[in-house]
Design a protein around this motif. Structure first.
Motif, PDB file in Angstrom:
ATOM      1  N   GLY A  52       0.872   3.178 -12.148  1.00 30.07           N
ATOM      2  CA  GLY A  52      -0.290   3.067 -12.046  1.00 30.07           C
ATOM      3  C   GLY A  52      -0.647   2.284 -10.553  1.00 30.07           C
ATOM      4  O   GLY A  52      -1.914   1.640 -10.449  1.00 30.07           O
ATOM      5  N   ARG A  53       0.382   1.994  -9.748  1.00 35.30           N
ATOM      6  CA  ARG A  53       0.198   1.521  -8.422  1.00 35.30           C
ATOM      7  C   ARG A  53      -0.087   2.558  -7.274  1.00 35.30           C
ATOM      8  O   ARG A  53       0.235   3.735  -7.337  1.00 35.30           O
ATOM      9  N   GLU A 104      -0.981  -5.152   6.172  1.00 35.65           N
ATOM     10  CA  GLU A 104      -1.087  -5.005   4.573  1.00 35.65           C
ATOM     11  C   GLU A 104       0.198  -4.497   4.085  1.00 35.65           C
ATOM     12  O   GLU A 104       0.617  -3.230   3.789  1.00 35.65           O
ATOM     13  N   PRO A 105       0.957  -5.393   3.985  1.00 33.03           N
ATOM     14  CA  PRO A 105       2.561  -5.235   3.592  1.00 33.03           C
ATOM     15  C   PRO A 105       2.493  -4.665   2.328  1.00 33.03           C
ATOM     16  O   PRO A 105       3.543  -4.120   1.798  1.00 33.03           O
ATOM     17  N   ALA A 106       1.557  -4.779   1.407  1.00 34.60           N
ATOM     18  CA  ALA A 106       1.395  -4.244  -0.010  1.00 34.60           C
ATOM     19  C   ALA A 106       1.462  -2.892   0.034  1.00 34.60           C
ATOM     20  O   ALA A 106       1.391  -2.222  -1.297  1.00 34.60           O
ATOM     21  N   LEU A 107       0.861  -2.148   1.058  1.00 36.00           N
ATOM     22  CA  LEU A 107       0.898  -0.711   1.053  1.00 36.00           C
ATOM     23  C   LEU A 107       1.957  -0.105   1.645  1.00 36.00           C
ATOM     24  O   LEU A 107       2.412  -0.256   2.898  1.00 36.00           O
ATOM     25  N   PRO A 108       2.563   0.734   0.866  1.00 32.69           N
ATOM     26  CA  PRO A 108       4.111   1.362   1.154  1.00 32.69           C
ATOM     27  C   PRO A 108       3.818   2.300   2.273  1.00 32.69           C
ATOM     28  O   PRO A 108       4.633   1.993   3.516  1.00 32.69           O
ATOM     29  N   LYS A 265      -8.136  -2.644   0.666  1.00 30.06           N
ATOM     30  CA  LYS A 265      -7.371  -4.025   0.461  1.00 30.06           C
ATOM     31  C   LYS A 265      -7.516  -4.600  -0.980  1.00 30.06           C
ATOM     32  O   LYS A 265      -6.763  -5.278  -1.701  1.00 30.06           O
ATOM     33  N   ARG A 266      -8.901  -4.469  -1.336  1.00 29.39           N
ATOM     34  CA  ARG A 266      -9.196  -5.098  -2.651  1.00 29.39           C
ATOM     35  C   ARG A 266      -8.567  -4.231  -3.738  1.00 29.39           C
ATOM     36  O   ARG A 266      -8.199  -5.169  -4.708  1.00 29.39           O
ATOM     37  N   ARG A 267      -8.536  -3.001  -3.770  1.00 28.42           N
ATOM     38  CA  ARG A 267      -7.802  -2.251  -4.694  1.00 28.42           C
ATOM     39  C   ARG A 267      -6.336  -2.926  -4.694  1.00 28.42           C
ATOM     40  O   ARG A 267      -5.687  -2.925  -6.000  1.00 28.42           O
ATOM     41  N   LEU A 268      -5.732  -3.023  -3.642  1.00 24.27           N
ATOM     42  CA  LEU A 268      -4.331  -3.223  -3.690  1.00 24.27           C
ATOM     43  C   LEU A 268      -4.096  -4.727  -4.124  1.00 24.27           C
ATOM     44  O   LEU A 268      -3.037  -4.674  -4.926  1.00 24.27           O
ATOM     45  N   ALA A 269      -5.014  -5.562  -3.996  1.00 23.68           N
ATOM     46  CA  ALA A 269      -4.779  -7.001  -4.546  1.00 23.68           C
ATOM     47  C   ALA A 269      -5.215  -6.637  -6.168  1.00 23.68           C
ATOM     48  O   ALA A 269      -4.300  -7.751  -6.673  1.00 23.68           O
ATOM     49  N   ASP A 270      -5.669  -5.805  -6.602  1.00 18.64           N
ATOM     50  CA  ASP A 270      -6.158  -5.832  -7.806  1.00 18.64           C
ATOM     51  C   ASP A 270      -5.201  -5.033  -8.711  1.00 18.64           C
ATOM     52  O   ASP A 270      -5.371  -5.022 -10.197  1.00 18.64           O
ATOM     53  N   GLN A 271      -4.213  -4.267  -8.370  1.00 13.82           N
ATOM     54  CA  GLN A 271      -3.549  -3.371  -9.162  1.00 13.82           C
ATOM     55  C   GLN A 271      -2.433  -4.084  -9.864  1.00 13.82           C
ATOM     56  O   GLN A 271      -2.077  -5.353  -9.553  1.00 13.82           O
TER      57      GLN A 271
END
Ligand code: C2E
Ligand code: CA
Ligand code: CA
Ligand code: CA
Length: 274
Positions: A52-53, A104-108, A265-271
């Protein structure tokens, strides 16, 4: 010069209204759009449905005319390619993509579309490497999407270019698989990190025949030891069906439209957490 740019933009509008698909768009009008900041980038998530990520995001170019109306990439990309302005525009979106990755380190991964005109440019790999270095990101977080075409298969230059990119750690994906003539030769000749299956196939998988065709294409990609991304999923039931064919990676309106950097960025934070 500013006034001149504005006049040019006005001419451009008039032409857009009369010209077929913006065919009269010139190099100068495109350059002025870039110079005036009427170019932007949006990002569409590619989701791993097994977790789901967000697994990656594709960068897509947007352009507005002087009145702020959106011009479709289908209209301006061919002109940019024909006039060579795609070299500047392509370098611009590469920087946007790497800039997003750096912040955005959370984005691979971010993928960027690359046209044949860019690949033909002898400075291409150097440009990409310089942008990656300037952003200070791991090269493996950048993917270049190349569309299958006659210019790619059977071209030793392209094979050499792919070797150079993979030595640098930059990923190369095959885009729009199944739509052109060269797809099969591309698969056998070149090693892509990922193969994006054109949305045509998922959008015709409602019939048993269409579903079977899509499954065969997915199997074909897998049998060549390459991993598929299925593009253009607009309905949950399409993901359900295609997941049963062993695919995890999907892109399409059902999972997210192309969105601003801020929204992504918001989507990444919410996942969901890993
Ligand atoms: P593409 O590379 O195949 O990009 C996917 C296109 O499908 C995008 O259209 C995207 O908005 C659209 N799409 C995504 N999900 C769905 C869906 O579920 N349903 C439907 N119907 N469409 C979906 P877009 O942004 O209008 O771009 C069109 C084409 O323009 C791209 O096709 C690509 O070939 C080209 N393009 C866009 N940005 C760039 C760029 O920065 N550089 C280059 N060289 N080409 C670009
Ligand atoms: Ca693409
Ligand atoms: Ca595509
Ligand atoms: Ca396409």
């Amino acid at each position: 010069a500013k006034e001149e740019g504005r006049n040019r933009a006005r001419v451009f509008n008039a032409r857009m209204l009369h010209g077929a698909e913006g065919d009269d768009l010139g190099a100068e009008t495109l350059r002025s759009a870039v110079a005036d900041g009427r170019i932007s980038a949006v990002f569409q998530p590619i989701v791993d449905v097994s977790t789901g990520r967000i697994w990656a995001a594709e960068a897509l170019m947007r352009l507005k005319d002087a009145e702020g109306r959106a011009i479709s990439p289908e209209a301006f990309i061919p002109v940019a390619e024909r006039t060579g302005v795609i070299l500047e525009m392509g370098a611009w979106i590469l920087r946007e993509a790497c800039d997003l990755l750096a912040s955005e380190p959370a984005l691979p991964i971010v993928s960027v579309n690359v046209s044949a005109r860019q690949i033909d440019d002898p400075d291409f790999v150097g440009t990409v490497e310089a942008v990656v270095r300037a952003a200070g990101i791991a090269p493996s977080r950048l993917a270049l999407e190349i569309t299958e075409s006659g210019q790619i298969s059977g071209n030793p230059e392209v094979a050499r270019l792919m070797d150079r990119l993979s030595e640098s750690g930059i990923r190369v994906w095959l885009d729009d698989f199944g739509t052109g003539f060269a797809g099969l030769t591309c698969l056998s000749e070149l090693r892509f990190d990922m193969v994006k299956i054109d949305r045509f196939f998922v959008q015709s998988c409602d019939t048993p025949r269409g579903a079977k065709l899509l499954k065969n294409i997915i199997d074909l990609v897998g049998n060549c030891s390459q991993r598929p991304i299925v593009e253009g999923v607009e309905e949950a039931r399409q993901i359900e069906l295609v997941s049963s064919f062993g695919v995890d990676l999907f892109q399409g309106y059902h999972l997210g439209r192309p969105m601003s950097r801020h929204e992504l960025k918001r989507r990444l934070a919410d996942q969901p957490n890993p």
